[in-house]
Design a protein around this motif. Structure first.
Motif, PDB file in Angstrom:
ATOM      1  N   GLY A 133       0.816  -1.211   0.000  1.00  0.00           N
ATOM      2  CA  GLY A 133       0.000   0.000   0.000  1.00  0.00           C
ATOM      3  C   GLY A 133       0.841   1.248   0.000  1.00  0.00           C
ATOM      4  N   ARG A 134       0.248   2.341   0.467  1.00  0.00           N
ATOM      5  CA  ARG A 134       0.897   3.645   0.388  1.00  0.00           C
ATOM      6  C   ARG A 134       0.573   4.543   1.561  1.00  0.00           C
ATOM      7  N   ALA A 135       1.526   5.433   1.853  1.00  0.00           N
ATOM      8  CA  ALA A 135       1.229   6.577   2.710  1.00  0.00           C
ATOM      9  C   ALA A 135       0.859   7.726   1.790  1.00  0.00           C
ATOM     10  N   ARG A 136      -0.111   8.531   2.241  1.00  0.00           N
ATOM     11  CA  ARG A 136      -0.622   9.599   1.376  1.00  0.00           C
ATOM     12  C   ARG A 136      -0.756  10.912   2.123  1.00  0.00           C
ATOM     13  N   LEU A 137      -0.432  11.978   1.415  1.00  0.00           N
ATOM     14  CA  LEU A 137      -0.825  13.308   1.870  1.00  0.00           C
ATOM     15  C   LEU A 137      -1.966  13.731   0.951  1.00  0.00           C
ATOM     16  N   ILE A 138      -3.099  14.061   1.551  1.00  0.00           N
ATOM     17  CA  ILE A 138      -4.319  14.331   0.786  1.00  0.00           C
ATOM     18  C   ILE A 138      -4.730  15.783   0.927  1.00  0.00           C
ATOM     19  N   LYS A 139      -5.117  16.364  -0.195  1.00  0.00           N
ATOM     20  CA  LYS A 139      -5.793  17.657  -0.134  1.00  0.00           C
ATOM     21  C   LYS A 139      -7.293  17.377  -0.141  1.00  0.00           C
ATOM     22  N   GLU A 140      -7.926  17.701   0.965  1.00  0.00           N
ATOM     23  CA  GLU A 140      -9.371  17.474   1.092  1.00  0.00           C
ATOM     24  C   GLU A 140     -10.125  18.540   0.289  1.00  0.00           C
ATOM     25  N   THR A 150      -3.266   3.822   2.360  1.00  0.00           N
ATOM     26  CA  THR A 150      -4.219   3.071   1.536  1.00  0.00           C
ATOM     27  C   THR A 150      -3.640   1.695   1.222  1.00  0.00           C
ATOM     28  N   SER A 151      -4.532   0.752   0.952  1.00  0.00           N
ATOM     29  CA  SER A 151      -4.150  -0.642   0.763  1.00  0.00           C
ATOM     30  C   SER A 151      -3.964  -0.984  -0.714  1.00  0.00           C
ATOM     31  N   ASN A 152      -3.021  -1.859  -0.994  1.00  0.00           N
ATOM     32  CA  ASN A 152      -2.789  -2.358  -2.363  1.00  0.00           C
ATOM     33  C   ASN A 152      -2.746  -1.209  -3.368  1.00  0.00           C
ATOM     34  N   GLN A 153      -3.535  -1.290  -4.443  1.00  0.00           N
ATOM     35  CA  GLN A 153      -3.513  -0.211  -5.438  1.00  0.00           C
ATOM     36  C   GLN A 153      -4.694   0.733  -5.279  1.00  0.00           C
ATOM     37  N   ASP A 154      -5.375   0.682  -4.159  1.00  0.00           N
ATOM     38  CA  ASP A 154      -6.471   1.625  -3.941  1.00  0.00           C
ATOM     39  C   ASP A 154      -5.918   3.038  -3.957  1.00  0.00           C
ATOM     40  N   LEU A 167       3.907   7.620  -1.052  1.00  0.00           N
ATOM     41  CA  LEU A 167       5.056   6.725  -1.011  1.00  0.00           C
ATOM     42  C   LEU A 167       4.572   5.283  -1.109  1.00  0.00           C
ATOM     43  N   ASP A 168       5.117   4.572  -2.092  1.00  0.00           N
ATOM     44  CA  ASP A 168       4.817   3.155  -2.305  1.00  0.00           C
ATOM     45  C   ASP A 168       5.617   2.341  -1.284  1.00  0.00           C
ATOM     46  N   VAL A 169       4.929   1.618  -0.397  1.00  0.00           N
ATOM     47  CA  VAL A 169       5.666   0.795   0.563  1.00  0.00           C
ATOM     48  C   VAL A 169       5.488  -0.702   0.312  1.00  0.00           C
ATOM     49  N   ARG A 170       5.003  -1.043  -0.894  1.00  0.00           N
ATOM     50  CA  ARG A 170       5.033  -2.454  -1.250  1.00  0.00           C
ATOM     51  C   ARG A 170       6.496  -2.887  -1.346  1.00  0.00           C
ATOM     52  N   GLU A 171       6.796  -4.111  -0.969  1.00  0.00           N
ATOM     53  CA  GLU A 171       8.204  -4.517  -0.910  1.00  0.00           C
ATOM     54  C   GLU A 171       8.929  -4.375  -2.250  1.00  0.00           C
ATOM     55  N   HIS A 172       8.211  -4.510  -3.377  1.00  0.00           N
ATOM     56  CA  HIS A 172       8.904  -4.397  -4.668  1.00  0.00           C
ATOM     57  C   HIS A 172       9.493  -2.991  -4.872  1.00  0.00           C
ATOM     58  N   ARG A 182      12.420  -0.897   6.166  1.00  0.00           N
ATOM     59  CA  ARG A 182      11.489   0.038   5.535  1.00  0.00           C
ATOM     60  C   ARG A 182      11.701   1.467   6.046  1.00  0.00           C
ATOM     61  N   ALA A 183      12.027   1.603   7.308  1.00  0.00           N
ATOM     62  CA  ALA A 183      12.207   2.946   7.880  1.00  0.00           C
ATOM     63  C   ALA A 183      13.329   3.706   7.175  1.00  0.00           C
ATOM     64  N   ASP A 184      14.395   2.988   6.787  1.00  0.00           N
ATOM     65  CA  ASP A 184      15.509   3.653   6.084  1.00  0.00           C
ATOM     66  C   ASP A 184      15.077   4.115   4.694  1.00  0.00           C
ATOM     67  N   TYR A 185      14.281   3.275   4.040  1.00  0.00           N
ATOM     68  CA  TYR A 185      13.738   3.645   2.723  1.00  0.00           C
ATOM     69  C   TYR A 185      12.875   4.899   2.842  1.00  0.00           C
ATOM     70  N   ILE A 186      12.019   4.943   3.836  1.00  0.00           N
ATOM     71  CA  ILE A 186      11.136   6.102   4.044  1.00  0.00           C
ATOM     72  C   ILE A 186      11.974   7.369   4.254  1.00  0.00           C
ATOM     73  N   LYS A 187      13.003   7.248   5.068  1.00  0.00           N
ATOM     74  CA  LYS A 187      13.854   8.389   5.384  1.00  0.00           C
ATOM     75  C   LYS A 187      14.657   8.829   4.146  1.00  0.00           C
ATOM     76  N   ASN A 188      15.239   7.878   3.432  1.00  0.00           N
ATOM     77  CA  ASN A 188      16.073   8.223   2.277  1.00  0.00           C
ATOM     78  C   ASN A 188      15.264   8.776   1.107  1.00  0.00           C
ATOM     79  N   ARG A 189      14.025   8.347   0.976  1.00  0.00           N
ATOM     80  CA  ARG A 189      13.201   8.822  -0.130  1.00  0.00           C
ATOM     81  C   ARG A 189      13.020  10.346  -0.059  1.00  0.00           C
ATOM     82  N   ARG A 190      13.115  10.890   1.141  1.00  0.00           N
ATOM     83  CA  ARG A 190      12.965  12.356   1.292  1.00  0.00           C
ATOM     84  C   ARG A 190      13.987  13.125   0.460  1.00  0.00           C
ATOM     85  N   ASN A 191      15.122  12.484   0.161  1.00  0.00           N
ATOM     86  CA  ASN A 191      16.178  13.154  -0.608  1.00  0.00           C
ATOM     87  C   ASN A 191      15.806  13.352  -2.074  1.00  0.00           C
TER      88      ASN A 191
END
Ligand code: MN3
Length: 205
Positions: A133-140, A150-154, A167-172, A182-191
């Motif tokens: 799934g993914r973490a999302r920042l949403i504009k309401e 969100t889950s899977n490709q929703d 951010l896509d957090v599926r293992e692929h 995963r935490a390192d990936y999340i942190k490094n993606r900010r770059n």
């Protein structure tokens, strides 16, 4: 008379597969783009073959899944969602990302108090997503910002919401380089997040 065969196409990347090294590795980018994303596009085209939906914007297709024949709905949800999610996901990144403008900083701080607090909440959504799934920042609709996962490709687009960063957090998306970290990936993606793109998404309708 021309008969134009319309299908969804795998978008080219705005940068090379190795451009986001060392934060996102070349092999992951290649496989994620040319195998996973390509499969979503092919499967979406197959599911919608012979229908006029192949000529519509992907957002519109995702917002009218319930009007499709029952036996097509899951395929379009997964593969149409996959196509949308991956197309925009890559546009949010850049080898030379723009820093955050004071304008965007102000908007984020008005909903999350500090940038650090925003980062922490976004990372928590990414860490807390069990499986794919993914973490999302949403504009309401009222312009306010919220964070969700969100889950899977929703996609929140399916409910008419506007995601502006994700951010896509599926293992692929990270396993070849980061394995279980995963935490390192999340942190490094900010770059490699292009804050200007995020701001553009916020400013669009
Ligand atoms: Mn993916």
């Amino acid at each position: 008379m021309y008969i134009v065969a319309m299908t969804f196409l795998l978008p080219k990347l705005p940068y090379d597969h190795d451009a986001l090294e060392p934060y996102i590795d070349t092999r992951t980018m290649e496989i994620h783009h040319t195998k996973h994303h390509a499969a979503y596009v092919n499967n979406l085209n197959a599911a919608l073959e012979g229908t006029e939906r192949l000529t519509k914007p992907i957002e519109e297709v995702l917002q009218s899944i319930d009007q499709l024949p029952q036996d097509k709905q899951t395929a379009v949800r997964n593969n149409g969602g996959g196509h949308y999610n991956h197309s925009f996901f890559r546009q949010l990144m850049s080898p030379k990302p723009h820093p955050m403008s004071t304008h965007l900083e102000g908007i984020i701080m008005s909903y999350f108090e500090t940038i650090d607090n925003f980062k922490e909440k976004f990372a928590a959504a990414a860490m807390g997503r069990f499986g794919s799934g993914r973490a999302r920042l949403i504009k309401e609709n009222d312009g306010s910002l919220t964070i969700m996962s969100t889950s899977n490709q929703d996609s929140p687009v399916m409910e008419g919401k506007k995601p502006i960063l994700w951010l896509d957090v599926r293992e692929h998306a990270y396993y070849l380089k980061y394995q279980n970290l995963r935490a390192d990936y999340i942190k490094n993606r900010r770059n490699v997040v292009d804050r200007k793109r995020v701001e553009e998404h916020y400013e669009e309708a």
